[in-house]
Design a protein around this motif. Structure first.
Motif, PDB file in Angstrom:
ATOM      1  N   THR A   9       0.827  -1.214   0.000  1.00 57.20           N
ATOM      2  CA  THR A   9       0.000   0.000   0.000  1.00 57.20           C
ATOM      3  C   THR A   9       0.855   1.256   0.000  1.00 57.20           C
ATOM      4  O   THR A   9       0.413   2.310  -0.463  1.00 57.20           O
ATOM      5  N   TYR A  10       2.089   1.155   0.493  1.00 55.35           N
ATOM      6  CA  TYR A  10       2.993   2.306   0.443  1.00 55.35           C
ATOM      7  C   TYR A  10       3.273   2.677  -1.008  1.00 55.35           C
ATOM      8  O   TYR A  10       3.270   3.864  -1.374  1.00 55.35           O
TER       9      TYR A  10
ATOM     10  N   LEU B 103       1.475   1.449  -3.834  1.00 59.64           N
ATOM     11  CA  LEU B 103       0.252   1.607  -4.624  1.00 59.64           C
ATOM     12  C   LEU B 103      -0.476   2.913  -4.319  1.00 59.64           C
ATOM     13  O   LEU B 103      -1.130   3.476  -5.192  1.00 59.64           O
ATOM     14  N   SER B 104      -0.363   3.390  -3.084  1.00 55.34           N
ATOM     15  CA  SER B 104      -1.001   4.666  -2.756  1.00 55.34           C
ATOM     16  C   SER B 104      -0.313   5.828  -3.463  1.00 55.34           C
ATOM     17  O   SER B 104      -0.898   6.912  -3.600  1.00 55.34           O
TER      18      SER B 104
ATOM     19  N   GLU C 115      -5.589   7.022  -9.324  1.00 51.14           N
ATOM     20  CA  GLU C 115      -6.163   5.944  -8.519  1.00 51.14           C
ATOM     21  C   GLU C 115      -5.851   4.565  -9.094  1.00 51.14           C
ATOM     22  O   GLU C 115      -6.539   3.598  -8.795  1.00 51.14           O
TER      23      GLU C 115
ATOM     24  N   GLY D 179      -3.466   2.537  -8.339  1.00 56.16           N
ATOM     25  CA  GLY D 179      -3.163   1.600  -7.267  1.00 56.16           C
ATOM     26  C   GLY D 179      -4.400   1.132  -6.531  1.00 56.16           C
ATOM     27  O   GLY D 179      -4.477  -0.029  -6.098  1.00 56.16           O
ATOM     28  N   THR D 180      -5.379   2.016  -6.388  1.00 55.00           N
ATOM     29  CA  THR D 180      -6.630   1.640  -5.729  1.00 55.00           C
ATOM     30  C   THR D 180      -7.358   0.581  -6.544  1.00 55.00           C
ATOM     31  O   THR D 180      -7.866  -0.415  -6.002  1.00 55.00           O
TER      32      THR D 180
ATOM     33  N   ALA E 119      -5.524  -2.753  -6.204  1.00 56.06           N
ATOM     34  CA  ALA E 119      -5.608  -3.329  -4.859  1.00 56.06           C
ATOM     35  C   ALA E 119      -6.992  -3.882  -4.547  1.00 56.06           C
ATOM     36  O   ALA E 119      -7.119  -4.966  -3.968  1.00 56.06           O
TER      37      ALA E 119
ATOM     38  N   THR F 130      -8.731  -2.847   2.865  1.00 60.24           N
ATOM     39  CA  THR F 130      -7.724  -2.476   1.864  1.00 60.24           C
ATOM     40  C   THR F 130      -7.797  -0.999   1.522  1.00 60.24           C
ATOM     41  O   THR F 130      -6.764  -0.320   1.438  1.00 60.24           O
TER      42      THR F 130
ATOM     43  N   LEU G  59      -4.840   1.735   2.176  1.00 56.16           N
ATOM     44  CA  LEU G  59      -4.286   2.562   1.100  1.00 56.16           C
ATOM     45  C   LEU G  59      -4.286   4.036   1.469  1.00 56.16           C
ATOM     46  O   LEU G  59      -3.289   4.742   1.285  1.00 56.16           O
ATOM     47  N   ARG G  60      -5.399   4.505   1.964  1.00 50.38           N
ATOM     48  CA  ARG G  60      -5.509   5.929   2.279  1.00 50.38           C
ATOM     49  C   ARG G  60      -4.568   6.317   3.420  1.00 50.38           C
ATOM     50  O   ARG G  60      -3.972   7.399   3.414  1.00 50.38           O
TER      51      ARG G  60
END
Length: 332
Positions: free
Chosen positions: A148-149, A151-152, A157, A159-160, A163, A264, A268-269
């Motif tokens: 998530t580090y 992909l965020s 978006e 990566g979102t 994921a 998830t 991410l956020r």
């Protein structure tokens, strides 16, 4: 004698690590998590070794991920199911912080824990054969290993989307997401390793190649639909989008664990404002530990990897049924 699960050899100036469980597409187990840091530590003080490379044995792929079946079984048997995760995250951080250049060759199947190893290298190579994914929502889990580090921080978006759906993607999308640096034809990987063994700097061993990315081309609807912190709103926007791809993504997310999807998105956020990979890995450890109980992890692994009936019974029927308090209970 049983062959080692990690082969460590020095070739000239190169320390070569080969993940060596080809029948399991080099899925990570405890023995590998012990052997990798041992080799890295030995080479840290070896003046012959100027760079380290990681490759996978066999023809199928670099690494299919962590052995979550073993994690699930250890937990069901009353053992320490979190031990593997702790070891895995420590290895990921060791790769990221290693004081000599690390090259990862993510040829073929590269998923889950394999992405965690590869994406933290200094030079991250993909090939025309690369099939990459963080497919954890399929098994009722979340994209851990610090994913998530990264992909965020992917463009928009993208990566979102990756994921939440757990979709599989190729070399061009891996580069677009920031999980890889360049494409090298699989037939040319040996030449790259030979150059490193001769003392070539990793940056000089390959050229920069940005292959086409279907995800990048779809950013308009992806950025619009995946905005915000509400998983229900995201799914609703996908379902009502004019894009057939968006509606297909909604159906995919609906098939995943509703609780895992919500966790998830929250991860991410939060990762976007984290100060370091280390901080995200610490959070991952807490989430992973708490997901061994009270989540869909055991059922998801059963359905996908143990019984393989592909028919999980999730704790929630729909993403709309997951409460905010339930999600927050998995975070530190």
């Amino acid at each position: 004698m049983t062959e080692p699960t990690v082969l460590a050899e020095v070739r000239g100036s190169l320390g070569l690590l080969t993940l060596n469980r080809p029948r399991a597409i080099n899925a990570l187990d405890v023995s590998m998590m012990e052997a990798l840091p041992e080799a890295l530590e030995a080479w840290r003080h070896d003046d012959r070794v100027r760079a380290v490379a990681m490759v996978g044995a066999g023809e199928r792929g670099f690494c299919a991920g962590g052995d979550v079946r073993a994690v699930r079984q250890a937990h069901l048997d009353g053992g320490d199911g979190t031990r593997f995760f702790r070891m895995e995250y420590a290895v990921d951080l060791a790769v990221a912080e290693y004081d000599k250049p690390v090259v990862a060759v993510m040829d073929g199947i590269t998923m889950g824990g394999g992405v965690g190893l590869g994406m933290n290298a200094d030079l991250r190579i993909v090939t025309e054969r690369t099939q990459m994914a963080m497919p954890e929502t399929i098994i009722g889990f979340f994209p851990d290993v610090g994913a998530t580090y990264r992909l965020s921080r992917s463009p928009g978006e993208l990566g979102t989307h990756v994921a939440l759906t757990g979709m599989t993607f190729g070399a061009g999308d891996a580069v677009a997401l920031g999980l890889a640096d360049t494409l090298v034809e699989s037939s040319g990987v040996g030449d790259v390793l030979d150059g490193l063994a001769k003392g070539d700097a990793p940056s000089a061993s390959v050229g920069r190649v940005d292959p086409p990315s279907g995800l990048a081309a779809a950013r308009a609807w992806i950025d619009e639909c995946y905005a915000g912190d509400d998983p229900v709103a995201i799914v609703e926007r996908l379902e009502t989008s004019s894009s057939p791809e968006a509606r297909a993504a909604a159906a995919t997310i609906r098939s995943r664990s509703p609780l895992a999807v919500a966790i998830t998105l929250e991860a991410l956020r939060r990762a976007l404002t984290a100060g370091s990979l280390s901080e995200v890995l610490e959070t991952d450890g807490v989430i992973a530990s708490r997901m061994l109980d009270g989540s869909d992890f055991a059922e998801g692994v059963r359905a996908q990897l143990v019984d393989k009936d592909r028919d999980p019974t999730w704790r929630h029927a729909r993403i709309e049924d997951v409460t905010r308090d339930e999600v927050l209970a998995f975070f530190p």
